[in-house]
Scaffold this motif. Structure first.
Motif, PDB file in Angstrom:
ATOM      1  N   LEU A  34       0.872  -1.174   0.000  1.00 17.22           N
ATOM      2  CA  LEU A  34       0.000   0.000   0.000  1.00 17.22           C
ATOM      3  C   LEU A  34       0.902   1.215   0.000  1.00 17.22           C
ATOM      4  CD1 LEU A  34      -3.130   0.694   2.197  1.00 17.22           C
ATOM      5  CD2 LEU A  34      -1.318   2.405   2.005  1.00 17.22           C
ATOM      6  N   THR A  56      -6.575  -1.930   8.298  1.00 17.65           N
ATOM      7  CA  THR A  56      -5.782  -2.773   9.191  1.00 17.65           C
ATOM      8  C   THR A  56      -6.631  -3.858   9.849  1.00 17.65           C
ATOM      9  OG1 THR A  56      -6.077  -1.106  10.932  1.00 17.65           O
ATOM     10  CG2 THR A  56      -4.019  -1.052   9.698  1.00 17.65           C
ATOM     11  N   ALA A 105      -4.442   6.507  -2.409  1.00 14.45           N
ATOM     12  CA  ALA A 105      -3.722   5.329  -1.928  1.00 14.45           C
ATOM     13  C   ALA A 105      -3.865   4.244  -2.979  1.00 14.45           C
ATOM     14  CB  ALA A 105      -4.278   4.850  -0.593  1.00 14.45           C
ATOM     15  N   ALA A 162      -1.369  -4.089   6.588  1.00  9.59           N
ATOM     16  CA  ALA A 162      -1.580  -2.695   6.199  1.00  9.59           C
ATOM     17  C   ALA A 162      -1.037  -1.721   7.240  1.00  9.59           C
ATOM     18  CB  ALA A 162      -3.067  -2.433   5.975  1.00  9.59           C
ATOM     19  N   ASN A 163      -0.764  -2.186   8.436  1.00  9.69           N
ATOM     20  CA  ASN A 163      -0.364  -1.327   9.541  1.00  9.69           C
ATOM     21  C   ASN A 163       0.795  -0.403   9.185  1.00  9.69           C
ATOM     22  OD1 ASN A 163       0.429  -0.179  11.961  1.00  9.69           O
ATOM     23  ND2 ASN A 163       0.412  -2.085  13.126  1.00  9.69           N
ATOM     24  N   SER A 180      -9.006   3.109   7.297  1.00  7.52           N
ATOM     25  CA  SER A 180      -7.932   2.137   7.477  1.00  7.52           C
ATOM     26  C   SER A 180      -8.446   0.735   7.165  1.00  7.52           C
ATOM     27  CB  SER A 180      -7.417   2.186   8.914  1.00  7.52           C
ATOM     28  OG  SER A 180      -6.493   1.132   9.150  1.00  7.52           O
ATOM     29  N   HIS A 202      -7.077   3.601  12.212  1.00 11.01           N
ATOM     30  CA  HIS A 202      -5.763   3.006  12.488  1.00 11.01           C
ATOM     31  C   HIS A 202      -5.452   3.181  13.971  1.00 11.01           C
ATOM     32  CE1 HIS A 202      -1.485   2.181  12.385  1.00 11.01           C
ATOM     33  NE2 HIS A 202      -1.590   1.800  11.122  1.00 11.01           N
ATOM     34  N   LEU A 210      -1.418   5.468  14.373  1.00 12.98           N
ATOM     35  CA  LEU A 210      -0.991   6.218  13.193  1.00 12.98           C
ATOM     36  C   LEU A 210       0.022   7.288  13.597  1.00 12.98           C
ATOM     37  CD1 LEU A 210      -1.597   6.265  10.137  1.00 12.98           C
ATOM     38  CD2 LEU A 210      -3.183   8.122  10.588  1.00 12.98           C
ATOM     39  N   TYR A 222       2.323  -0.014   6.289  1.00 11.92           N
ATOM     40  CA  TYR A 222       2.141   0.659   5.000  1.00 11.92           C
ATOM     41  C   TYR A 222       1.327   1.940   5.161  1.00 11.92           C
ATOM     42  CZ  TYR A 222       3.817  -3.603   2.649  1.00 11.92           C
ATOM     43  OH  TYR A 222       4.561  -4.666   2.204  1.00 11.92           O
ATOM     44  N   GLU A 223       0.260   1.877   5.957  1.00  5.36           N
ATOM     45  CA  GLU A 223      -0.546   3.073   6.176  1.00  5.36           C
ATOM     46  C   GLU A 223       0.228   4.119   6.962  1.00  5.36           C
ATOM     47  OE1 GLU A 223      -5.035   1.092   5.988  1.00  5.36           O
ATOM     48  OE2 GLU A 223      -4.257   1.824   7.900  1.00  5.36           O
ATOM     49  N   ARG A 224       1.034   3.688   7.900  1.00  3.04           N
ATOM     50  CA  ARG A 224       1.879   4.634   8.629  1.00  3.04           C
ATOM     51  C   ARG A 224       2.871   5.315   7.677  1.00  3.04           C
ATOM     52  NH1 ARG A 224       4.590   2.054  13.817  1.00  3.04           N
ATOM     53  NH2 ARG A 224       5.631   4.088  13.684  1.00  3.04           N
ATOM     54  N   PHE A 280      -5.389   7.779   8.001  1.00  2.00           N
ATOM     55  CA  PHE A 280      -6.190   6.562   7.867  1.00  2.00           C
ATOM     56  C   PHE A 280      -7.051   6.403   9.106  1.00  2.00           C
ATOM     57  CE2 PHE A 280      -2.749   6.010   4.905  1.00  2.00           C
ATOM     58  CZ  PHE A 280      -3.365   5.430   3.811  1.00  2.00           C
TER      59      PHE A 280
END
Length: 206
Positions: free
Chosen positions: A67, A118, A87, A124-125, A116, A142, A145, A127-129, A139
């Motif tokens: 992501l 996650t 995204a 995804a944790n 999010s 999350h 974040l 990647y989103e961060r 996100f």
């Protein structure tokens, strides 16, 4: 043998067709380019669509393998219309040997927010961060974040197209105070354009 062959011989066009039937008007577009399937969805449908992609028997995308954030501010020499931030997610179905790219645009440029995922894929944790750190995409939902690549005192989001090459602050160790300090960047921002000189008949061209 025939079942295995069928499983691994599914064409991108067949994946496109099955996803179109599964998602209906929740999909803005499903395209095939260079043998890859790209699904574009609206932010309001994003989480629901991702849950369908994970759980539906015709999809079964068990793994989120990537992501990343995107900034379309200068895409196509700045001639593109529409939201700036997005995204892009890559999903893999191990059981069906399918891949799909999902793209979702943030509805607001000033404060880009997406749901999010996650809770659907633990991967995804981070990647989103990363997308939050580098692009400023928030996100919602999350659990943790916060920045992941830049320093805690970093200002701004360095992968945005309007972020200065020299940054906003610089960090150094101050021997007098015996600690790390942050100060406004001391480098004068400038843009260097290479000078190109061509001699007559360079490369045999006239």
């Amino acid at each position: 043998m025939s079942d295995t062959h069928t499983l691994y011989a599914t064409s991108p066009e067949a994946i496109q067709s099955s996803l179109a039937a599964l998602l209906g008007d929740r999909a803005d577009a499903i395209t095939v380019d260079r043998g890859e399937v790209t699904l574009t969805v609206r932010s309001v449908n994003y989480f629901e669509v991702m849950q369908s992609l994970r759980d539906a028997p015709v999809a079964r995308f068990e793994q989120l393998i990537d992501l990343c954030g995107m900034d379309y501010q200068t895409y196509g020499d700045g001639g593109r219309e529409g939201p700036r931030f997005a995204a892009v997610v890559h999903l893999l179905s191990v059981s069906l040997n399918h891949r799909v790219r999902v793209r979702v645009f943030c509805p607001e440029d000033d404060f880009p927010v997406l749901a999010s995922v996650t809770s659907l894929w633990a991967s995804a944790n981070w990647y989103e961060r990363e997308a939050f750190d580098l692009f400023g995409i928030v996100f919602e939902g999350h659990d943790d974040l916060r920045r992941i690549l830049t320093d805690y005192g970093f200002i701004g989001h360095p992968f945005r197209k309007d972020f200065p090459l020299s940054g906003h602050v610089e960090m150094r160790y101050d021997a007098t105070r015996q600690r790390v300090v942050y100060e406004p960047v001391s480098i004068e921002p400038r843009e260097i354009t290479p000078r190109v000189i061509r001699e007559d008949n360079y490369g045999g061209l006239h």
